[in-house]
Enzyme design. Structure first.
Site, PDB file in Angstrom:
ATOM      1  N   ASN B  81      -2.238 -12.569   7.140  1.00 36.61           N
ATOM      2  CA  ASN B  81      -1.912 -11.326   6.432  1.00 36.61           C
ATOM      3  C   ASN B  81      -1.062 -10.356   7.243  1.00 36.61           C
ATOM      4  O   ASN B  81      -0.955  -9.178   6.900  1.00 36.61           O
ATOM      5  CB  ASN B  81      -3.194 -10.644   5.956  1.00 36.61           C
ATOM      6  CG  ASN B  81      -4.048 -11.567   5.139  1.00 36.61           C
ATOM      7  OD1 ASN B  81      -5.145 -11.959   5.554  1.00 36.61           O
ATOM      8  ND2 ASN B  81      -3.531 -11.990   3.994  1.00 36.61           N
ATOM      9  N   VAL B  88       1.437  -5.226   8.609  1.00 39.30           N
ATOM     10  CA  VAL B  88       0.156  -5.574   8.019  1.00 39.30           C
ATOM     11  C   VAL B  88       0.270  -5.528   6.502  1.00 39.30           C
ATOM     12  O   VAL B  88       0.703  -4.523   5.940  1.00 39.30           O
ATOM     13  CB  VAL B  88      -0.936  -4.576   8.463  1.00 39.30           C
ATOM     14  CG1 VAL B  88      -2.273  -4.929   7.824  1.00 39.30           C
ATOM     15  CG2 VAL B  88      -1.043  -4.570   9.976  1.00 39.30           C
ATOM     16  N   CYS B  89      -0.098  -6.610   5.852  1.00 42.59           N
ATOM     17  CA  CYS B  89       0.010  -6.650   4.394  1.00 42.59           C
ATOM     18  C   CYS B  89      -1.374  -6.782   3.790  1.00 42.59           C
ATOM     19  O   CYS B  89      -1.824  -7.883   3.465  1.00 42.59           O
ATOM     20  CB  CYS B  89       0.880  -7.818   3.970  1.00 42.59           C
ATOM     21  SG  CYS B  89       2.519  -7.711   4.686  1.00 42.59           S
ATOM     22  N   ILE B  90      -2.058  -5.666   3.670  1.00 45.92           N
ATOM     23  CA  ILE B  90      -3.334  -5.720   2.952  1.00 45.92           C
ATOM     24  C   ILE B  90      -3.318  -4.710   1.831  1.00 45.92           C
ATOM     25  O   ILE B  90      -2.572  -3.732   1.856  1.00 45.92           O
ATOM     26  CB  ILE B  90      -4.572  -5.480   3.857  1.00 45.92           C
ATOM     27  CG1 ILE B  90      -4.457  -4.172   4.614  1.00 45.92           C
ATOM     28  CG2 ILE B  90      -4.759  -6.644   4.800  1.00 45.92           C
ATOM     29  CD1 ILE B  90      -5.749  -3.801   5.304  1.00 45.92           C
ATOM     30  N   ALA B 136       1.161 -13.138   4.072  1.00 44.37           N
ATOM     31  CA  ALA B 136       2.424 -12.540   4.501  1.00 44.37           C
ATOM     32  C   ALA B 136       3.094 -13.482   5.508  1.00 44.37           C
ATOM     33  O   ALA B 136       4.301 -13.481   5.662  1.00 44.37           O
ATOM     34  CB  ALA B 136       2.167 -11.191   5.151  1.00 44.37           C
TER      35      ALA B 136
END
Lengths: 277, 168
Positions: B81, B88-90, B136
């Site tokens: 992720n 950071v892809c949350i 990601a």
């Protein structure tokens, strides 16, 4: 029925800006369009922000006539009907927060003239904050929003002039903080009465999901369920005059809660709320 | 005015974190700019990232907290992720969009009530528990699923590197 703001505000300039790309657009299920969607949304928001005040001055209802073509019999008739009962309108920006902004301004403006409801309302607000903490919301951010909200309320109580209230609501920072707080009051009431409101949810969402998706995020429009919850939560009855394309020449209204004596009146046109006087 | 409010709220959060540090991370400013934070995340115990000291930057918009910050790892890190640039892809760092394709459950998206602490708690839990449904870093996600040993080695390298860099 989805109501509250974005639907009415697609300036022609935007259509031309985005349509060339759309012409050779092929949906790719593997791709993630989320960022693009947000980006486009941002453009629309900026466009709206540059042309509409968060809250306008009080305008004569005659102004509304110009919003519709003279040949548009349904709307011209309804404006006449509206004028037989109201004099003025105060418009709000179509940014998805319009119900809360209109409701909030109309109520605080009323408090300027009659301060008797302030102690009761303050208690409701404080109690909701306590309830939200109990529901697990971070005290830290709640303090931030509620302090701003209560500060504005205290100024209304002590020394605020109508002009200052107007400026406060047009100061994007403070104005949006007030919106967040109204949204939190709604989420609190919905979650504390989740069993009842769950009956009105479509799809497979529970009340907490609904609140996270449709209530707490900024710019999310207000539906019947939000208005019911807000007016019940804060004990401020509201009348909504519905001006839509329906036949009959008359503007119908609905009171929240039913059979109440409304403290404020809002005008609903598909996708948007303004204040009526 | 939105600016005054966001900077005030960020200052309050920073002071609070200085006074009552939260387990798992530490925070400070970059160049004294209240909108740019450097955090050090301690790799959560009992995970592959254990004992790592990962530096990351949080950049807040002037519209914070109405809009979320962006978070980027500066230490090298290998995780489904986090993309290869460290972003950071949350879901909680994404605003709720109308678009329902692709991303994670909208219920976990950005809300104005989130704080630096709630963000970092989510990031730490993401380290412990990757979500490979919307990766990601596709390569890392694939490796995590199909070659856990290789994934473990690669993460172990990042952990050691983060420690060495931290001492420097």
């Amino acid at each position: 029925m989805v109501v509250g703001g974005r639907g009415t505000v697609a300036p022609p300039a935007l259509v031309s800006r985005f349509s060339p790309d759309m012409a050779d657009f092929h949906y790719d299920p593997e791709k993630n369009y989320d960022e693009q969607t947000l980006e486009q949304q941002r453009h629309i928001e900026q466009e709206v922000a540059s042309t509409q005040a968060l809250v306008s001055e009080r305008l004569s209802l005659n102004q509304l006539i110009k919003d519709y073509s003279m040949e548009d019999n349904i709307y011209q008739q309804k404006i006449q009907d509206l004028r037989s009962r109201y004099r003025d309108i105060r418009k709000t920006r179509g940014d998805g927060n319009c119900f809360y902004r209109a409701f909030g301004f109309a109520y605080l403006e009323r408090l300027l003239h009659d301060k008797s409801d302030i102690p009761r309302f303050k208690e409701v607000v404080n109690q909701s904050k306590t309830d939200l903490v109990a529901l697990g919301y971070p005290q830290f951010t709640l303090d931030d929003f509620f302090d701003t909200f209560l500060d504005v309320l205290s100024r209304v109580e002590s020394s605020c002039t109508p002009e200052e209230l107007f400026d406060t609501f047009n100061d994007q920072g403070v104005s949006d903080y007030l919106i967040v707080t109204w949204r939190l009051l709604v989420t609190c009431y919905l979650q504390r009465n989740g069993e009842f409101f769950a009956n009105f949810l479509e799809g497979h969402r529970d009340i907490k999901e609904f609140c996270c998706q449709e209530v707490e995020p900024m710019n999310k429009e207000c539906d019947h369920i939000h208005i019911t919850a807000l007016t019940s939560a804060v004990g401020i009855p509201v009348r909504v005059e519905y001006m839509d394309r329906g036949e009959g020449g008359l503007v119908n209204h609905h009171d929240f809660p039913e059979c109440s004596k409304p403290a404020i009146t809002l005008l609903y046109r598909p996708g948007h709320y303004d204040i009526l006087y | 005015m939105a600016q005054d409010q966001s900077s005030l709220l960020l200052k309050k959060q920073l002071n609070e974190l200085m006074k009552n540090p939260v387990e798992g991370f530490s925070a400070g400013l970059i160049d004294d700019d209240i909108y740019r934070w450097e955090v050090v995340i301690i790799g959560p115990p009992d995970t592959l990232f254990e004992e790592g000291l990962f530096k990351a930057h949080l950049v807040f918009p002037k519209e914070y907290p109405l809009r979320p910050p962006k978070m980027t790892f500066k230490s090298e890190i290998w995780h489904p992720n986090i993309d290869k640039d460290g972003n950071v892809c949350i879901s909680i760092l994404h605003e709720p969009g109308e678009d329902k394709f692709g991303y994670e459950k909208a219920s976990e998206r950005w809300l104005p009530v989130h704080t630096v602490e709630t963000i970092l708690v989510s990031v730490i839990s993401m380290l412990a528990d990757p979500n490979d449904e919307s990766p990601a870093n596709v390569e890392a996600a694939k490796m995590w699923r199909e070659h856990p040993d290789e994934f473990k080695r690669k993460v172990g390298k990042c952990v050691r590197k983060s420690q060495e860099e931290f001492v420097d």
